[in-house]
Write a protein that holds these residues in place. Structure first.
Motif, PDB file in Angstrom:
ATOM      1  N   ASN A 102       0.826  -1.220   0.000  1.00  0.00           N
ATOM      2  CA  ASN A 102       0.000   0.000   0.000  1.00  0.00           C
ATOM      3  C   ASN A 102       0.861   1.271   0.000  1.00  0.00           C
ATOM      4  OD1 ASN A 102      -2.738   0.681  -0.280  1.00  0.00           O
ATOM      5  ND2 ASN A 102      -2.813   1.450   1.812  1.00  0.00           N
ATOM      6  N   GLU A 103       2.126   1.127  -0.359  1.00  0.00           N
ATOM      7  CA  GLU A 103       3.027   2.273  -0.418  1.00  0.00           C
ATOM      8  C   GLU A 103       2.676   3.150  -1.615  1.00  0.00           C
ATOM      9  OE1 GLU A 103       7.773   3.194  -1.267  1.00  0.00           O
ATOM     10  OE2 GLU A 103       7.085   1.142  -0.896  1.00  0.00           O
ATOM     11  N   ILE A 104       2.624   4.437  -1.372  1.00  0.00           N
ATOM     12  CA  ILE A 104       2.265   5.377  -2.434  1.00  0.00           C
ATOM     13  C   ILE A 104       3.453   5.590  -3.370  1.00  0.00           C
ATOM     14  CG2 ILE A 104       1.566   7.757  -2.908  1.00  0.00           C
ATOM     15  CD1 ILE A 104       0.199   7.630  -0.095  1.00  0.00           C
ATOM     16  N   ILE A 105       3.205   5.490  -4.659  1.00  0.00           N
ATOM     17  CA  ILE A 105       4.262   5.612  -5.660  1.00  0.00           C
ATOM     18  C   ILE A 105       4.311   7.042  -6.186  1.00  0.00           C
ATOM     19  CG2 ILE A 105       5.136   4.751  -7.861  1.00  0.00           C
ATOM     20  CD1 ILE A 105       3.607   2.170  -7.339  1.00  0.00           C
ATOM     21  N   VAL A 106       5.525   7.606  -6.243  1.00  0.00           N
ATOM     22  CA  VAL A 106       5.692   8.988  -6.685  1.00  0.00           C
ATOM     23  C   VAL A 106       6.699   9.093  -7.837  1.00  0.00           C
ATOM     24  CG1 VAL A 106       6.477  11.303  -6.028  1.00  0.00           C
ATOM     25  CG2 VAL A 106       5.045   9.979  -4.463  1.00  0.00           C
ATOM     26  N   GLY A 107       7.943   8.686  -7.601  1.00  0.00           N
ATOM     27  CA  GLY A 107       9.033   8.909  -8.543  1.00  0.00           C
ATOM     28  C   GLY A 107       8.750   8.574  -9.995  1.00  0.00           C
ATOM     29  N   ILE A 134      16.844  13.441 -10.674  1.00  0.00           N
ATOM     30  CA  ILE A 134      17.582  12.184 -10.612  1.00  0.00           C
ATOM     31  C   ILE A 134      16.706  11.010 -10.191  1.00  0.00           C
ATOM     32  CG2 ILE A 134      19.800  13.299 -10.212  1.00  0.00           C
ATOM     33  CD1 ILE A 134      19.481  12.508  -7.232  1.00  0.00           C
ATOM     34  N   SER A 135      15.553  11.299  -9.568  1.00  0.00           N
ATOM     35  CA  SER A 135      14.678  10.203  -9.158  1.00  0.00           C
ATOM     36  C   SER A 135      13.196  10.562  -9.218  1.00  0.00           C
ATOM     37  CB  SER A 135      15.018   9.749  -7.729  1.00  0.00           C
ATOM     38  OG  SER A 135      14.619  10.739  -6.791  1.00  0.00           O
ATOM     39  N   GLY A 136      12.883  11.834  -9.161  1.00  0.00           N
ATOM     40  CA  GLY A 136      11.490  12.251  -9.097  1.00  0.00           C
ATOM     41  C   GLY A 136      10.889  12.123  -7.713  1.00  0.00           C
ATOM     42  N   GLU A 137      11.712  11.745  -6.725  1.00  0.00           N
ATOM     43  CA  GLU A 137      11.212  11.604  -5.357  1.00  0.00           C
ATOM     44  C   GLU A 137      11.258  12.925  -4.606  1.00  0.00           C
ATOM     45  OE1 GLU A 137       9.768   9.022  -4.231  1.00  0.00           O
ATOM     46  OE2 GLU A 137      10.287   7.507  -5.720  1.00  0.00           O
TER      47      GLU A 137
END
Length: 291
Positions: A102-107, A134-137
């Protein structure tokens, strides 16, 4: 109201900013009705901009543009040195989580692009600098920007934690910077502590998140608090500002707007506030241009 603490190690070789940005990100989510991934991406950008603005002196304004080529589109934030910040995300509707955790995806939804910082010192000549994403995080992108563009080795951790209804529960983070003259052994000690520190989300969930962040950064080493700043989401839009924008249009465009739309509605991208201009308002603008 949110809080940002500036601190420095007693040795004078390290400084750290720690932030509780919960209310700011809650306000942004409410105004833009963002879904989970978009909420976290926008929230992280706001926190990053708080850090950058807090690093400025005088009456300055910092604009952060996270320009990606994937689902989020662009994320724009503007903050000043008085503790005001606003921001928006082009696509507020990205809502993706890992099935197992259930981890929210961002990068991955930021894609390739640029982390752009525009600093306006009020002199009429804003300074712009940028580094690649470099990661979008966002946190990693900010650390890379600080290290590459501002030549200050930095560690950054920031996050937005949502509850089981995808509403903002807590938000915040930290920035740790190495100052000139720091001995290699001290740098190694801090690096080791940062690598072993708990997840930012866990620290933010503590009863006293600011204290938990400071403890994780400094361990048993002594430090002193330099200052405390209050922050909040605040938009400086106004009817007068949008009226001035309408007045830059030509007579023909204003006439078409009056005849076809019977008025105009303008929505502020940063806060969602709507401003209405009726046919009489447009007629007065047309008349003024004819004079």
């Amino acid at each position: 109201m949110d809080k940002l603490i500036k601190s420095i190690a007693t040795s004078g070789f390290f400084r750290a900013y720690v932030l509780d940005s919960t209310e700011t990100v809650k306000e942004a989510q409410e105004k833009h009705q963002t879904l989970s991934s978009s909420t976290v991406a926008l929230g992280r950008t706001l926190i990053a901009n708080q850090i950058l603005a807090a690093n400025q002196k005088g009456d300055s304004k910092v604009t952060v543009k996270v320009i990606g080529d994937s689902s989020f589109g662009h994320i724009i934030s503007v903050a000043d040195t008085k503790g005001n910040i606003k921001g928006y995300i082009q696509n507020p509707g990205v809502d993706v989580k890992k099935t197992a955790t259930n981890e929210i995806i961002v990068g991955p939804f930021m894609g390739k692009g640029q982390f752009v910082v525009i600093t306006d010192y009020g002199t009429g000549s804003p300074y712009t600098s940028s580094t690649p994403l470099i990661s979008g995080e966002i946190g990693e992108d900010l650390a890379y920007y600080l290290t590459e563009s501002e030549q200050t080795p930095s560690a950054v951790g920031l996050n937005v934690l949502l509850d089981d209804k995808d509403k903002v529960q807590v938000a915040g983070g930290f920035m740790l910077q190495v100052l000139p003259g720091a001995p290699d052994e001290e740098i190694a000690r801090y690096e080791n502590r940062i690598q072993k520190m708990p997840a930012i989300s866990a620290l933010l969930e503590a009863d006293q998140p600011i204290d938990a962040l400071l403890k994780a950064i400094y361990g048993e080493e002594s430090y002193k608090i330099l200052s405390q700043e209050n922050w909040h989401f605040a938009c400086d839009c106004s009817r007068e500002r949008f009226e001035a924008a309408l007045k830059t249009l030509g007579q023909v465009e204003l006439q078409q707007m009056k005849e076809e739309d019977h008025g105009a509605e303008i929505t502020c991208q940063f806060c969602g506030q709507k401003y209405q201009f009726n046919e009489k308002d447009l007629e007065e603008m047309i008349h003024d241009k004819a004079q």
